[in-house]
Design an enzyme around this catalytic site. Structure first.
Site, mmCIF file in Angstrom:
data_model
loop_
_atom_site.group_PDB
_atom_site.id
_atom_site.type_symbol
_atom_site.label_atom_id
_atom_site.label_comp_id
_atom_site.label_asym_id
_atom_site.label_seq_id
_atom_site.Cartn_x
_atom_site.Cartn_y
_atom_site.Cartn_z
ATOM 1 N N LYS A 149 -19.661 -5.966 5.126
ATOM 2 C CA LYS A 149 -21.272 -6.003 5.139
ATOM 3 C C LYS A 149 -21.812 -4.247 4.602
ATOM 4 O O LYS A 149 -20.334 -3.696 5.510
ATOM 5 C CB LYS A 149 -21.312 -5.758 6.942
ATOM 6 C CG LYS A 149 -22.061 -6.597 7.827
ATOM 7 C CD LYS A 149 -22.415 -6.511 9.301
ATOM 8 C CE LYS A 149 -23.549 -7.642 9.485
ATOM 9 N NZ LYS A 149 -23.134 -7.309 11.340
HETATM 10 C C1 E4P Z 1 -25.737 -9.347 12.549
HETATM 11 O O1 E4P Z 1 -25.171 -8.931 12.077
HETATM 12 C C2 E4P Z 1 -25.887 -8.204 13.135
HETATM 13 O O2 E4P Z 1 -25.293 -6.913 13.246
HETATM 14 C C3 E4P Z 1 -26.688 -8.389 15.139
HETATM 15 O O3 E4P Z 1 -27.508 -9.909 15.057
HETATM 16 C C4 E4P Z 1 -27.478 -7.276 15.732
HETATM 17 O O4 E4P Z 1 -28.249 -7.716 16.453
HETATM 18 P P1 E4P Z 1 -28.867 -7.467 17.632
HETATM 19 O O5 E4P Z 1 -30.282 -6.258 17.478
HETATM 20 O O6 E4P Z 1 -29.188 -8.342 19.216
HETATM 21 O O7 E4P Z 1 -28.008 -5.919 17.707
#
Ligand code: E4P
Length: 218
Positions: free
Chosen positions: A83
């Site tokens: 990522k």
């Molecule tokens: C996933 O890849 C993201 O980091 C995650 O869905 C972020 O979610 P949030 O906005 O609830 O922290």
């Protein structure tokens, strides 16, 4: 639509994997911090449980350092997906890592133009954050629809839309309706998807009527 579990909690992931519904996992530094555990150890354990892509996020902010971290994390298992954030450096790192055969999830996407750049940089997944857009009074789901339209206009763009920052069951349904390839869903939302009061009520009635017959199937 594929389901990824948005969690770094190994026990939660193991339990959900047993349903056969889990196609992958996404973690982020905040989710890892919540576990209080060693990052690489957690990623290794998740990769041993789930066959599909497991996102592990770099924490460097410059392209070369991101690539170095990404290559290091990719050594943990074949299904590690790196990522990177949606910055110029993140896009450069995305290009280098995908060209080297590593899957990349470009995260923190809040606009259709950002998603277009990520696809052109060769991203395997683009993560538009629905919930965080809703939080500031914008329509997160509209972003999913915009990206779907743009990617469908150009068949050479093969990046998968990974609906992220999913907060509730409506987000899941609307992501599927909008044509997201994947939704990454927190465990509590995944559990909530199966629930409907009429299912519980109907089952109670069927079981009561069955009991009154005095029969047993086995
Ligand atoms: C996933 O890849 C993201 O980091 C995650 O869905 C972020 O979610 P949030 O906005 O609830 O922290």
């Amino acid at each position: 639509m594929k389901f990824f579990v948005d969690s770094a909690d190994v026990d939660e992931i193991r339990e959900l994997e047993e349903t056969g519904l889990v196609d992958g996992v996404t973690t982020n530094p905040s989710l890892v911090a919540k576990t209080g555990r060693d990052f690489k150890e957690v990623v290794q354990e998740i990769c041993a449980i789930v066959d599909g892509p497991v996102s592990a996020e770099v924490t460097a902010t410059e392209a070369d350092a991101m690539v170095e971290e990404g290559r290091n994390l990719a050594e943990i298992a074949d299904n590690v997906t790196i990522k990177v954030p949606l910055t110029w450096d993140g896009l450069k790192a995305c290009r280098a890592l995908t060209q080297g055969g590593t899957m990349v999830n470009v995260t923190l996407c809040f606009s259709a133009n950002q998603a277009l750049l990520a696809a052109k940089a060769g991203a395997t997944f683009i993560s538009p954050f629905i919930g965080r857009l809703d939080d500031i009074g914008e329509d997160g789901m509209e972003l999913i629809r915009e990206i779907r339209t743009i990617y469908d206009n150009y068949e050479q763009l093969s990046t998968q839309i990974l609906a992220a920052s999913v907060r509730d069951e409506t987000h899941v349904k609307q992501s599927a309706m909008a044509g997201a390839d994947v939704a990454t869903v927190p465990p509590k939302v995944l559990h909530a998807l199966v629930k409907h009061p009429l299912t519980d009520k109907g089952l109670d009635a069927f079981l009561a009527d069955w009991k009154s017959t005095g029969q047993s199937i086995l």
